[in-house]
Design an enzyme around this catalytic site. Sequence first.
Site, PDB file in Angstrom:
ATOM      1  N   ARG A   1      -9.693 -15.560  -1.740  1.00 27.67           N
ATOM      2  CA  ARG A   1     -10.941 -15.215  -2.438  1.00 27.67           C
ATOM      3  C   ARG A   1     -11.484 -16.393  -3.242  1.00 27.67           C
ATOM      4  NH1 ARG A   1      -9.057  -9.132  -3.929  1.00 27.67           N
ATOM      5  NH2 ARG A   1      -9.997  -8.154  -2.117  1.00 27.67           N
TER       6      ARG A   1
ATOM      7  N   GLY B   1      -9.455  -4.364   4.710  1.00 27.18           N
ATOM      8  CA  GLY B   1      -8.071  -4.270   4.255  1.00 27.18           C
ATOM      9  C   GLY B   1      -6.999  -4.554   5.281  1.00 27.18           C
TER      10      GLY B   1
ATOM     11  N   LYS C   1      -5.961   7.854   8.554  1.00 28.17           N
ATOM     12  CA  LYS C   1      -6.623   9.166   8.560  1.00 28.17           C
ATOM     13  C   LYS C   1      -8.024   9.163   9.158  1.00 28.17           C
ATOM     14  CE  LYS C   1      -4.287  10.879   4.478  1.00 28.17           C
ATOM     15  NZ  LYS C   1      -4.433  11.066   3.038  1.00 28.17           N
TER      16      LYS C   1
ATOM     17  N   GLY D   1     -13.847  -1.767   0.938  1.00 33.66           N
ATOM     18  CA  GLY D   1     -14.787  -0.652   0.815  1.00 33.66           C
ATOM     19  C   GLY D   1     -16.231  -1.090   1.040  1.00 33.66           C
TER      20      GLY D   1
HETATM   21  P1  AMP Z   1      -6.082   2.817   6.272  1.00 29.28           P
HETATM   22  O1  AMP Z   1      -5.929   2.378   4.856  1.00 29.28           O
HETATM   23  O2  AMP Z   1      -6.587   4.203   6.456  1.00 29.28           O
HETATM   24  O3  AMP Z   1      -6.799   1.806   7.124  1.00 29.28           O
HETATM   25  O4  AMP Z   1      -4.612   2.915   6.840  1.00 29.28           O
HETATM   26  C1  AMP Z   1      -3.765   1.824   7.000  1.00 29.28           C
HETATM   27  C2  AMP Z   1      -2.374   2.321   7.052  1.00 29.28           C
HETATM   28  O5  AMP Z   1      -2.240   3.195   8.147  1.00 29.28           O
HETATM   29  C3  AMP Z   1      -1.351   1.247   7.249  1.00 29.28           C
HETATM   30  O6  AMP Z   1      -0.591   1.125   6.080  1.00 29.28           O
HETATM   31  C4  AMP Z   1      -0.503   1.744   8.418  1.00 29.28           C
HETATM   32  O7  AMP Z   1       0.874   1.621   8.170  1.00 29.28           O
HETATM   33  C5  AMP Z   1      -0.888   3.190   8.496  1.00 29.28           C
HETATM   34  N1  AMP Z   1      -0.661   3.752   9.844  1.00 29.28           N
HETATM   35  C6  AMP Z   1      -1.116   3.280  11.012  1.00 29.28           C
HETATM   36  N2  AMP Z   1      -0.619   4.013  12.033  1.00 29.28           N
HETATM   37  C7  AMP Z   1       0.168   4.955  11.495  1.00 29.28           C
HETATM   38  C8  AMP Z   1       0.971   6.009  12.037  1.00 29.28           C
HETATM   39  N3  AMP Z   1       1.041   6.213  13.331  1.00 29.28           N
HETATM   40  N4  AMP Z   1       1.651   6.786  11.179  1.00 29.28           N
HETATM   41  C9  AMP Z   1       1.576   6.573   9.858  1.00 29.28           C
HETATM   42  N5  AMP Z   1       0.832   5.595   9.275  1.00 29.28           N
HETATM   43  C10 AMP Z   1       0.135   4.799  10.099  1.00 29.28           C
END
Ligand code: AMP
Length: 415
Positions: free
Chosen positions: A34, A373, A217, A396
């Site tokens: 950054r 991220g 999610k 974000g």
């Molecule tokens: P996000 O912040 O929603 O982009 O999620 C990122 C996180 O999703 C990372 O820390 C990954 O470890 C997690 N992730 C990716 N695939 C899976 C999975 N199959 N089961 C659980 N966590 C996951």
Amino acid sequence: MKIDNFNFAGKKAIVRVDFNVPLDENGHVTDDTRIRGALPTLKKVLADGGALIIMSHMGKPKGKVNPKFSLSQIVAPVSEKLGVEVKFAPDCAKAAEAAAALKAGEVLLLENLRFYPEEEGKPVGIEKTDPAYDEAKKAMKSSQKEFAKTLASYADVYVNDAFGTAHRKHASTAVIADYFDADHKMPGFLMQKEIQAVDNVLGNIKHPFTAIMGGSKVSTKIGIIENLMDKVDNLILCGGMTYTFAKAMGGEVGLSICEEDKLQLALDIMAKAKAKGVNLVLGTDCVAADSFSNDANTQVVPVNAIPEGWEGLDAGPETRKLFAAAIEGAKTILWNGPAGVFEFDNFTGGSRAIADAIAKATANGAFSLIGGGDSVACINKFGMADQVSYISTGGGALLEAIEGKVLPGIAAVAE
Ligand code: AMP
């Protein structure tokens, strides 16, 4: 105003940067991306013969002074990178004298803006449910204006180069701009690059366009998925989302991460993709584990037939081929979110297959934007940062920009 056309000679510029850098327990910067990102703007001010006032937030001190988040810790690395000894103002709202004394070529770094609740403009110590909340909010908005006015009084020109906080209407990111006329406020070089990168995937799209949405999610990505549906040719949904879709289609997902209340949403997304002619690519097989750990036992199974007690932690080999096929021929690529639990070395394969395919497409002339991220952490873990077109500094902020939202920090300095 465009920064390229502005001559800072004899002017004092106050520049909002994102110096929210990670520190180790001794207060040493562990990742200076950054700081390096803001250098072109900061150096331009100095090279023109201007004086520089730098302001930023760090961490979440919630409106209180907290030495853990003091920007005094980064005076040395910033001085070193700028090649100028940076002065420090230990109270950002009481820096008028230090700012007034600043000469051309000198640099003043203000203490963490978020030591003042006025920066974020949220009332502190009062719950939203409290009947007095609205009154407190009104009072805070008015003191936020005063705070912004104080910061503005230090300088002749305002530059916003903090894309990472551009989705927030804070004193230093947006409100302050009200105190400068159109000829004396502008986005910095980093902000310009970010705006251009977003425009490449939202405005000036070259087809085929493949978007890869991963992470944990569906619920946190739904806004972007819906906005992209009108633009993309291929939409890869991977990571933890896979299992919500598999379950929605009647599959058995074992202990895999699954949003039970989003099953209908998953079916709606599938129907929408079909109606719009979008090629929705979902995983077919996965690497399942018998515990959430790097050393778990694993087996490759269909995503809709995961044995009881097992959970899908990465995309399987067949899925990786499907993903690569949808990526390699693309001319525009957006990647947000890993395809598996990439933090565990044994579950990086799916994300690596995506990164490899993106690198290949980029070498063939595609524009690839990586952001938000974890996919950035992923690309860095694979040492492939130089094989993609652009890595966004915004989490974000990038996601909101891609959702098509107007970001207050950009609107405030728009020409
Ligand atoms: P996000 O912040 O929603 O982009 O999620 C990122 C996180 O999703 C990372 O820390 C990954 O470890 C997690 N992730 C990716 N695939 C899976 C999975 N199959 N089961 C659980 N966590 C996951």
